[in-house]
Design a protein around this motif. Sequence first.
Motif, PDB file in Angstrom:
ATOM      1  N   PRO A  62       0.854  -0.880  -0.212  1.00 53.70           N
ATOM      2  CA  PRO A  62      -0.255   0.233  -0.204  1.00 53.70           C
ATOM      3  C   PRO A  62       0.653   1.073   0.364  1.00 53.70           C
ATOM      4  N   TYR A  63       2.368   1.145  -0.524  1.00 55.28           N
ATOM      5  CA  TYR A  63       3.375   2.287  -0.041  1.00 55.28           C
ATOM      6  C   TYR A  63       2.639   3.523  -1.880  1.00 55.28           C
ATOM      7  N   THR A  64       2.562   2.460  -3.363  1.00 61.87           N
ATOM      8  CA  THR A  64       2.475   2.705  -3.586  1.00 61.87           C
ATOM      9  C   THR A  64       1.392   2.369  -5.033  1.00 61.87           C
ATOM     10  N   ALA A  65       0.563   2.683  -6.378  1.00 58.43           N
ATOM     11  CA  ALA A  65       0.633   2.095  -7.151  1.00 58.43           C
ATOM     12  C   ALA A  65      -0.144   2.880  -8.097  1.00 58.43           C
ATOM     13  N   LEU A  66      -0.339   2.584  -9.481  1.00 62.23           N
ATOM     14  CA  LEU A  66      -1.267   3.350 -10.116  1.00 62.23           C
ATOM     15  C   LEU A  66      -2.049   2.887 -10.976  1.00 62.23           C
ATOM     16  N   ARG A  67      -2.854   3.077 -10.847  1.00 66.16           N
ATOM     17  CA  ARG A  67      -4.239   3.039 -11.411  1.00 66.16           C
ATOM     18  C   ARG A  67      -5.380   3.939 -11.675  1.00 66.16           C
ATOM     19  N   GLY A  68      -5.288   3.767 -13.210  1.00 66.36           N
ATOM     20  CA  GLY A  68      -6.175   4.302 -13.911  1.00 66.36           C
ATOM     21  C   GLY A  68      -5.655   5.370 -13.974  1.00 66.36           C
ATOM     22  N   GLY A  69      -4.258   5.719 -14.498  1.00 65.65           N
ATOM     23  CA  GLY A  69      -3.340   7.249 -14.308  1.00 65.65           C
ATOM     24  C   GLY A  69      -3.364   8.414 -13.585  1.00 65.65           C
ATOM     25  N   LYS A  70      -3.774   7.473 -12.059  1.00 63.52           N
ATOM     26  CA  LYS A  70      -3.836   8.322 -10.889  1.00 63.52           C
ATOM     27  C   LYS A  70      -2.642   7.301  -9.605  1.00 63.52           C
ATOM     28  N   LEU A  71      -2.203   7.810  -9.268  1.00 57.48           N
ATOM     29  CA  LEU A  71      -1.705   6.978  -7.747  1.00 57.48           C
ATOM     30  C   LEU A  71      -2.387   7.109  -6.685  1.00 57.48           C
ATOM     31  N   VAL A  72      -2.121   5.867  -5.576  1.00 60.93           N
ATOM     32  CA  VAL A  72      -2.936   5.641  -4.466  1.00 60.93           C
ATOM     33  C   VAL A  72      -1.142   5.073  -3.954  1.00 60.93           C
ATOM     34  N   GLY A  73      -2.344   4.974  -3.045  1.00 60.57           N
ATOM     35  CA  GLY A  73      -1.021   4.384  -1.570  1.00 60.57           C
ATOM     36  C   GLY A  73      -0.309   5.960  -0.746  1.00 60.57           C
ATOM     37  N   LEU A  74       0.523   5.269   0.076  1.00 59.38           N
ATOM     38  CA  LEU A  74       0.887   6.044   1.356  1.00 59.38           C
ATOM     39  C   LEU A  74       0.769   7.317   0.827  1.00 59.38           C
ATOM     40  N   ASP A  75       2.580   6.368  -0.009  1.00 63.54           N
ATOM     41  CA  ASP A  75       3.463   7.674  -0.415  1.00 63.54           C
ATOM     42  C   ASP A  75       2.785   8.747  -1.444  1.00 63.54           C
ATOM     43  N   SER A  76       1.787   7.476  -2.319  1.00 66.33           N
ATOM     44  CA  SER A  76       1.373   8.914  -3.088  1.00 66.33           C
ATOM     45  C   SER A  76       0.980   9.510  -2.325  1.00 66.33           C
TER      46      SER A  76
END
Length: 312
Positions: A62-76
């Motif tokens: 749950p730190y970083t990821a890219l979903r649908g062009g949006k950053l998700v996760g804590l650092d995001s």
Amino acid sequence: MSIRVRLRGRWAASVAVVTAAGVLAAGCGSGGSGGGGTGKTAARYDTIDPGVLKVAVEAYMPYTALRGGKLVGLDSDIIDAIAKKLDLKVEPQLTDFNGMLGGVQSRRVDITVGGVAWSKERQEQGLFTDPPYYSPPAMGVQSGKTYSTVDNLQGLRLGTVTGYVWVKSIKAVPKAKLSAYPNATGVFDDLGSGRLDVGFLDPLLLIYQQKQRPDQKIQTQYLTPPTDQQVKQHPAYEFFRPYMTSFYLPKQEPKLEKAISAQIRAMYTSGEMAKLITKWGGDPAKFLSPSEWMAGMRRGVDRPADWVPPSA
């Protein structure tokens, strides 16, 4: 004190300069998250493109990821909040860890986020912000079991991912049996089946997996950091201590680094950082409290002699 390498930071041997290898895959550029980047304040920062913040991340929830062009996760969430305050439009790019470091050091991106540990070698090739949070030593254990100190680990079956710095620490524990896996899935599978006693992974990853797979009956526990005397006797025990994360920027962007560091400190003061840590399953008391020795790592290196790490 030996330097702390990437702990979320995998690649224990990789503290040397990372070159431009690892092509960055653009992640829906204009569809990125963050601020609008149209205000006059955006011109004050030395980004590659005025008003745009090019952010490199890897898929590591749950730190970083890219979903649908949006950053998700804590650092995001942290960098998105800062970008909005600085009136910068986030342009996310998805890559791997080597691509993250290489993209910064070759200035193909403005910043990389996601648990990058500070080290003296890396700061020679880039700029580090103040720590957005600190990562405590966490363990995944079988439900009902309790291990709190390094001494409790003696003789146990301990697992982690090949290349993670915990490999060195585990090898230093008397009579412990190391099991190294190609990825975190193997650690979780053997913890759930009872073939492992303890798994060393990043804390929020353990908490995330615990929620996603309650059937595995894995609990997250925090290790009491070894004492200075224990680390002196067993230098590899250092990686059983908390480490200092930071966001990483190119050398050519000192104005941006200062602006982001100021916003990080403001988020500590306002309580916004604590809310984000809590949102993603962390304990603010553990994630926002620096260890005593951390200030000395950066004083006189990339921070002034009186530098004090941010604290909630």
